[in-house]
Design a protein around this motif. Structure first.
Motif, PDB file in Angstrom:
ATOM      1  N   LEU A  55      63.017  65.902   2.959  1.00 57.14           N
ATOM      2  CA  LEU A  55      63.569  64.586   3.277  1.00 57.14           C
ATOM      3  C   LEU A  55      64.986  64.459   2.746  1.00 57.14           C
ATOM      4  CD1 LEU A  55      60.631  62.170   2.331  1.00 57.14           C
ATOM      5  CD2 LEU A  55      61.387  62.774   4.623  1.00 57.14           C
ATOM      6  N   THR A  56      65.816  63.802   3.516  1.00 56.64           N
ATOM      7  CA  THR A  56      67.145  63.464   3.010  1.00 56.64           C
ATOM      8  C   THR A  56      67.034  62.140   2.259  1.00 56.64           C
ATOM      9  OG1 THR A  56      67.675  62.224   4.984  1.00 56.64           O
ATOM     10  CG2 THR A  56      68.265  64.564   4.980  1.00 56.64           C
ATOM     11  N   LEU A  57      68.106  61.819   1.565  1.00 56.08           N
ATOM     12  CA  LEU A  57      68.099  60.569   0.799  1.00 56.08           C
ATOM     13  C   LEU A  57      67.865  59.373   1.718  1.00 56.08           C
ATOM     14  CD1 LEU A  57      68.544  59.085  -1.893  1.00 56.08           C
ATOM     15  CD2 LEU A  57      70.997  59.138  -1.444  1.00 56.08           C
ATOM     16  N   GLU A  60      64.249  59.272   2.712  1.00 53.99           N
ATOM     17  CA  GLU A  60      63.413  58.888   1.575  1.00 53.99           C
ATOM     18  C   GLU A  60      63.459  57.367   1.383  1.00 53.99           C
ATOM     19  OE1 GLU A  60      61.871  61.197  -0.566  1.00 53.99           O
ATOM     20  OE2 GLU A  60      61.066  59.623  -1.849  1.00 53.99           O
ATOM     21  N   VAL A  61      64.660  56.833   1.399  1.00 51.66           N
ATOM     22  CA  VAL A  61      64.836  55.389   1.196  1.00 51.66           C
ATOM     23  C   VAL A  61      64.182  54.612   2.346  1.00 51.66           C
ATOM     24  CG1 VAL A  61      66.568  53.555   1.104  1.00 51.66           C
ATOM     25  CG2 VAL A  61      66.906  55.663  -0.205  1.00 51.66           C
TER      26      VAL A  61
ATOM     27  N   GLU B  70      69.229  69.345  -1.811  1.00 51.34           N
ATOM     28  CA  GLU B  70      69.628  69.377  -0.393  1.00 51.34           C
ATOM     29  C   GLU B  70      69.685  67.998   0.248  1.00 51.34           C
ATOM     30  OE1 GLU B  70      67.916  73.626   1.316  1.00 51.34           O
ATOM     31  OE2 GLU B  70      67.108  71.740   2.048  1.00 51.34           O
ATOM     32  N   GLY B  71      68.670  67.197  -0.055  1.00 55.64           N
ATOM     33  CA  GLY B  71      68.553  65.891   0.582  1.00 55.64           C
ATOM     34  C   GLY B  71      69.684  64.939   0.237  1.00 55.64           C
ATOM     35  N   LEU B  72      70.491  65.305  -0.736  1.00 56.78           N
ATOM     36  CA  LEU B  72      71.592  64.421  -1.139  1.00 56.78           C
ATOM     37  C   LEU B  72      72.869  64.712  -0.354  1.00 56.78           C
ATOM     38  CD1 LEU B  72      70.993  64.560  -4.993  1.00 56.78           C
ATOM     39  CD2 LEU B  72      70.301  62.782  -3.405  1.00 56.78           C
ATOM     40  N   PHE B  73      72.870  65.785   0.393  1.00 61.15           N
ATOM     41  CA  PHE B  73      74.058  66.141   1.178  1.00 61.15           C
ATOM     42  C   PHE B  73      73.806  65.875   2.654  1.00 61.15           C
ATOM     43  CE2 PHE B  73      74.027  68.964  -2.504  1.00 61.15           C
ATOM     44  CZ  PHE B  73      75.276  68.718  -3.040  1.00 61.15           C
ATOM     45  N   LYS B 103      64.617  48.349  -6.833  1.00 58.99           N
ATOM     46  CA  LYS B 103      63.478  49.128  -7.334  1.00 58.99           C
ATOM     47  C   LYS B 103      63.233  48.755  -8.793  1.00 58.99           C
ATOM     48  CE  LYS B 103      64.287  52.989  -4.243  1.00 58.99           C
ATOM     49  NZ  LYS B 103      64.651  54.390  -4.110  1.00 58.99           N
ATOM     50  N   LYS B 110      61.733  59.492  -5.276  1.00 56.37           N
ATOM     51  CA  LYS B 110      61.927  60.911  -5.602  1.00 56.37           C
ATOM     52  C   LYS B 110      63.332  61.186  -6.138  1.00 56.37           C
ATOM     53  CE  LYS B 110      62.551  65.229  -3.262  1.00 56.37           C
ATOM     54  NZ  LYS B 110      62.790  65.821  -1.960  1.00 56.37           N
ATOM     55  N   PHE B 111      64.341  60.688  -5.429  1.00 61.43           N
ATOM     56  CA  PHE B 111      65.705  61.007  -5.847  1.00 61.43           C
ATOM     57  C   PHE B 111      66.117  60.198  -7.080  1.00 61.43           C
ATOM     58  CE2 PHE B 111      65.763  62.469  -1.400  1.00 61.43           C
ATOM     59  CZ  PHE B 111      66.156  63.778  -1.624  1.00 61.43           C
TER      60      PHE B 111
END
Lengths: 522, 350
Positions: A55-57, A60-61, B70-73, B103, B110-111
């Protein structure tokens, strides 16, 4: 290419699942990943993402905001685009809800019936399903048996009263005898334990400490309900009722006969076998062949031997059937040999064969608008109205032949099949729920047979026999062996290797002959 | 095959409760400034609780760390990174900050949890240089001559070490501080929940709610405060040689591997029992020929007499290992105490 798979949570109805999938398809964010919807199945949606394995950010959000696992369960690192090996189409879209090649099921259409086998029965179930039927696992093969069983009950070819535990006991006894023999016969030399000189006899035998094994057989929800209703009528639980079928010769023969009509003779899938030699003959590039191990040949030899074990009568004609080797009709008749054989195998049945009249054949031709091939007309004038128990498990007799044409075409429409039947196609048998077989009236006197299975989504029509007469030969072979209770036997050890060595050159010769014939024909 | 490791990490819990958690909490309320400033101030990056890397990350290793991030890019940045472009984990993690609003500290996602972990690891944890360099047991497989992994590198070592810490009541009380309920005010500050009434899993009173994406199945199962460390350092007895059951079990396995015989006739009757008579938690050795069981401790005593040299050497190796572990952990405790920190126990899968 990485994939991201989002599953609908369990317990959702079909319409709820559809609504969730539609929502995901339309709203799941794919900007960051530059992804796209790859496909939507019955209970999951698959996204293709060029770089991201998870999942990307933004995803996910988004998921957190939309209920997380309440909305969808994420599977990361999807290994590949899972498609059926045969049809190269996402299996979850199969109209039957089940792919017999990769065993994927659509939970909205398919449920599972669990069958339990004792440790002294299970080796036979394994042998039957894996060796004789060539299934990678047991469940698809047992599914075939259950479908045949239901067909016989629904067609009243079996009565509920007639189902007894005798069938189950017969199966158990046979299976136990098989297991005992397998455990006391050396798999290396093929001799009984007391005569075996192999150093490591125990290590060569399979051992099994499990008390019981269970096999989850995928069947449609509708079939399950019907099976349950029949079981209740008989006063049995559904599992015992289903297990009774395994010892019934009618079910064995029906399963084998119906499958063969659609191109699967036990472990031999004719549509795949028929592709081989033709591809080879057409090949314009040199193929390097060595004297060392040839896995294709090894597989083919073993498949043939297994098929001969299951239906010994096919031994003399098997290679002809596989390769479609040139064969001259006897006295101009394509089915003369088969007629003789049936008379020898089962004279009373041969005498009950009821032919179609010339008028009926003519009427049929008028209805379909084409002249039928000679071999098929021979069939009609031999047993167009049936022949007792021979072929009784196929819907292939007059007068249901004309309506089959519409039923088959309707099946294709309902399933949104990508192809339509050719105008000159004549459907001569239909297996309800599974598919149909047909010939083309323009392809000669003894034309090739084609089949359609509902699970063949990408290539819906496939050639399964080189000649119509081959199909009848196969059906005769199956009828000969399976009309009486039959427990298949394995051939271990030295004898097995001897047979392998004897069969290999025959197959090589047949393959060479086929290539030669095809070159001559060009 | 995998094994579980355990490590003792000095950590600045005051900074964690005074700076990291409040900054995260502020971000969940919409004030991202303290958290962003904290991130900007980072001069290094800790991928795990015991690693520390100067920025930019070493090129040769940064690609192998990329996966959890990865998911942050976005896809184009990821393509460039995969082709060799340098990347800054803090810049990547900074993108999480705006998503935290709304939140709570227990639902960071997760992040968000990933950000929390790396803040904790980078700003609050530090492993001092080893007291004594350990030879690398994997020498030949890796290029490192000296070992730099977890101080308890295998499950077998965990058993022996835990038995050593609990060798008598006094030592058990000292080392047991890791697993006793923490003072209520500290529990509140660390956001540790009192799960003592839970029946679903074993209660670990000082379990800290910190998750790692970079270390497999990592959990922080306990910690000691500064005062507890000081108390332990003051009262701990070191380099003792107790005859622990776990060491005896090891000795028996060692003897079995050498096919040492057991003189059954020399043993007293109550040392041998049938399967039905076995009771208690004591270890028993199975005598295949007789179909009977014999106490490990009895076998151990007999073999000590029959094979004194080998047994002594074997015991010596066990005690050396225990004392090596003990020295290193106490060294880290002193390091923590000097800074006014605590020490935590983390375990993970290797």
């Amino acid at each position: 290419m990485p994939y991201l798979q989002l599953f609908v949570p369990q317990g959702k109805s079909e319409s709820e699942a559809q609504a969730i999938l539609n929502y995901l398809r339309d709203n799941f964010p794919l900007n960051q990943s530059e992804g796209r919807v790859h496909r939507v199945a019955a209970n999951f949606i698959l996204f293709e993402q060029p770089e991201h394995t998870g999942l990307t950010l933004e995803q996910e959000v988004w998921l957190e905001k939309h209920g997380g696992e309440e909305l969808a369960r994420v599977e990361q690192g999807f290994w590949a685009n899972r498609v059926c090996e045969v049809c190269k189409t996402p299996v979850d879209d199969s109209p039957t809800g089940f792919c017999p090649r990769c065993y994927a099921t659509n939970p909205n259409l398919i449920t599972h019936l669990t069958l339990h086998f004792q440790s002294d029965e299970y080796p036979y179930v394994e042998f039957l399903c894996r060796h004789i039927w060539g299934s990678g696992i047991e469940s698809p093969c047992l599914r075939t048996y259950l479908q045949a069983f239901l067909y016989l009950l629904e067609q009243e070819q079996l009565t509920v009263k007639g189902i007894s535990q005798a069938g189950l006991e017969r199966f158990k006894t046979g299976a136990q005898a098989y297991t005992h023999k397998a455990r006391t016969t050396c798999s290396n030399c093929g001799l009984p334990e007391e005569q075996c000189d192999c150093d490591n006899f125990p290590a060569l035998q399979f051992s099994d400490d499990l008390e019981s094994h269970e096999v989850n057989v995928p069947i449609s929800r509708e079939d399950y309900r019907n099976l349950q209703a029949f079981a209740e009528q008989r006063g049995m639980d559904v599992e015992t009722f289903a297990l009774c079928a395994l010892g019934m010769p009618e079910v064995q023969l029906a399963a084998a006969s119906r499958e063969a009509a659609l191109g699967r003779i036990f472990n031999c899938q004719m549509d795949l076998q028929l592709k081989g030699p033709e591809t080879k003959a057409r090949s314009t590039t040199a193929v390097i062949e060595t004297e060392s191990f040839n896995p294709g040949l090894f597989h083919l030899v073993n498949m043939c031997l297994s098929l001969i074990d299951a239906a010994p009568m096919l031994e003399t004609s098997l290679l002809d059937i596989l390769y479609g080797l040139r064969r001259e009709p006897q006295n101009g008749l394509s089915l003369a040999q088969q007629k003789k054989q049936l008379a020898v195998i089962d004279a009373p049945v041969a005498q009950t064969a009821m032919s179609c009249t010339a008028g009926e054949v003519k009427a049929l031709e008028q209805q379909i608008g084409y002249a039928l091939p000679i071999a098929y007309k021979e069939f009609l004038t031999w047993m167009g109205h049936g022949a007792g128990s021979f072929l009784r498990y196929l819907d292939c007799f007059y007068p249901s032949l004309a309506p089959l044409q519409q039923t088959a075409r309707a099946m294709l429409t309902t399933d949104a099949c990508r192809s339509t039947l050719a105008d000159d196609a004549f459907v001569f048998t239909l297996i309800s729920g599974e598919g149909f077989a047909f010939i083309r009236t323009s392809e000669g006197d003894d034309p090739p047979v084609y089949a359609h299975r509902r699970v063949w989504r990408n290539a819906p029509f496939r050639k399964i026999y080189h000649r119509f007469s081959d199909l009848i030969t196969v059906q005769l072979g199956l009828y000969t062996e399976l009309r009486r209770p039959r427990i298949f036997q394995d051939v271990p050890g030295v004898e097995s290797r001897r047979r392998y060595r004897a069969m290999t050159p025959k197959i090589q010769a047949a393959a060479a002959q086929k290539v030669q014939e095809m070159r001559e024909n060009r | 095959m995998s094994t579980r490791i355990e490590d003792y990490i000095p950590f600045d819990y005051m900074r964690y409760v005074g700076e990291i958690l409040p900054a995260l909490e502020q971000a969940t309320r919409g004030n991202t400034i303290p958290l962003s400033e904290l991130i900007t101030s980072a001069t290094h990056f800790s991928l795990t609780l015991r690693s520390k890397y100067a920025l930019p990350l070493p090129e040769e290793e940064s690609n192998s760390w990329l996966w959890p991030f990865e998911g942050l890019f976005d896809a184009s940045a990821l393509r460039r990174i995969k082709s060799g472009e340098a990347w800054d984990p803090w810049r990547a993690l900074a993108t999480v900050v705006p998503t935290l609003e709304g939140k709570s500290l227990t639902t960071l996602g997760k992040f968000g949890e990933m950000l929390k972990f790396h803040l904790f690891a980078t700003f609050c944890c530090e492993v001092p240089p080893w007291l004594v360099k350990w030879p690398n047991p994997y020498a030949g497989f890796t290029s490192h001559q000296w070992y730099d992994g977890a101080v308890i590198w295998h499950e077998e070592v965990t058993f022996v070490w835990n038995a050593y810490c609990a060798r008598d009541e006094e030592m058990q009380a000292l080392w047991g501080a890791f697993y006793r309920p923490a003072p209520p005010d500290l529990m509140q500050l660390l956001h540790i929940h009192d799960d003592s009434s839970s029946v679903n899993y074993e209660y670990t009173p000082r379990y800290m709610n910190i998750f790692s994406e970079t270390e497999k199945e990592m959990s922080i199962s306990g910690f000691m405060t500064l005062e507890e460390i000081q108390h332990l350092l003051e009262h701990v007895r070191i380099h003792e040689r107790p005859v622990l059951d776990s060491i005896i079990d090891d000795c028996i396995r060692y003897g079995e591997s050498r096919h040492w015989a057991i003189d059954i006739e020399a043993l007293s009757g109550d040392a041998i029992k049938s399967e039905d008579e076995l009771a208690g938690e004591e270890s028993w050795h199975y005598l295949e020929q007789q179909g009977m069981y014999i106490k490990h401790r009895v076998v151990f005593e007999q073999w000590k007499k029959v094979h004194p040299v080998e047994m002594e050497a074997f015991l010596e190796r066990n005690y050396q290992m225990l004392h090596m572990v003990e020295d290193e952990i106490l060294h880290r405790m002193r390091f923590a105490a000097e800074r006014g920190w605590g020490i935590l126990i983390m375990d993970a899968k290797l």
